[in-house]
Write an enzyme that holds these catalytic residues in place. Sequence first.
Site, PDB file in Angstrom:
ATOM      1  N   HIS A 186       0.833  -1.197   0.000  1.00  0.00           N
ATOM      2  CA  HIS A 186       0.000   0.000   0.000  1.00  0.00           C
ATOM      3  C   HIS A 186       0.871   1.251   0.000  1.00  0.00           C
ATOM      4  O   HIS A 186       2.081   1.172   0.220  1.00  0.00           O
ATOM      5  CB  HIS A 186      -0.922   0.029   1.227  1.00  0.00           C
TER       6      HIS A 186
ATOM      7  N   LYS B  86      -0.608   4.826   4.467  1.00  0.00           N
ATOM      8  CA  LYS B  86      -1.476   3.877   5.170  1.00  0.00           C
ATOM      9  C   LYS B  86      -0.890   3.584   6.544  1.00  0.00           C
ATOM     10  O   LYS B  86       0.294   3.262   6.665  1.00  0.00           O
ATOM     11  CB  LYS B  86      -1.623   2.582   4.369  1.00  0.00           C
TER      12      LYS B  86
END
Length: 244
Positions: free
Chosen positions: A138, A142
């Site tokens: 990600h 995040k």
Amino acid sequence: RMGRTGRECLESPFTRKAAVVASEDALRPLKDLVSTWKGGEMALGEIPKGAGKAVVLDFAAGPGLGALAKAAAVQGYALVSARTGISADDEKALRDASKTVAVLHSRNMSVGANLLAGLAAQAAVRMPLAHLEIVETHHARKVDAPSGTALMILEALQQARKGAQPVHGREGSASRQPTEIGMHALRGGDVVWDHTVHLMMDGERIEITHRASDRRIFARGALAAARFLSSQPPGFYTMADLLG
């Protein structure tokens, strides 16, 4: 808290009528956006009881799911909850509500991600000697790891491999155990998300990957779930039920 996915659902041409719903501090109306939506803002109790095929989409973070589930059951409308992490009390509230109305919960509303979990579980059953590893990637912003989707995939693999337990990252000199499911989180750049399940044996391996390049897939999946749930009897459902 109504985030980006909730806004995209409200702005979708497939959403015929919608309202921002506030219940305690679980869902907070975004007054600066109400004028662009196809409805307005209201409290849960203001939604008419048994409002036709009404379905509540829950993308909130933080407390309040229990109150939302109870209100859905009392008012008689279905509930789709897309929270990435829920407590045992939250799950009990959803299960209790599902005795009265249709309830669907998934940590991820992407159709592709749910297919990945199902396919990986089937492969794990058919390849009982394969070592299982989950790798998720990600963007650098995040904050949680592993991702909710990785945990969803882990649950699917654990159902396929009874007794398997996650191992988060590896270091040291211990050898890999057959009952392990490796969990690895990569963070960097602007990656929307990648999830790969590795099934590895001596001489061969299979990799099943899902990559997302557009966050609108979550809104499309949520609306598909709402359409599915609007015609279902009371009960507890997952995206696997939608996919058949």
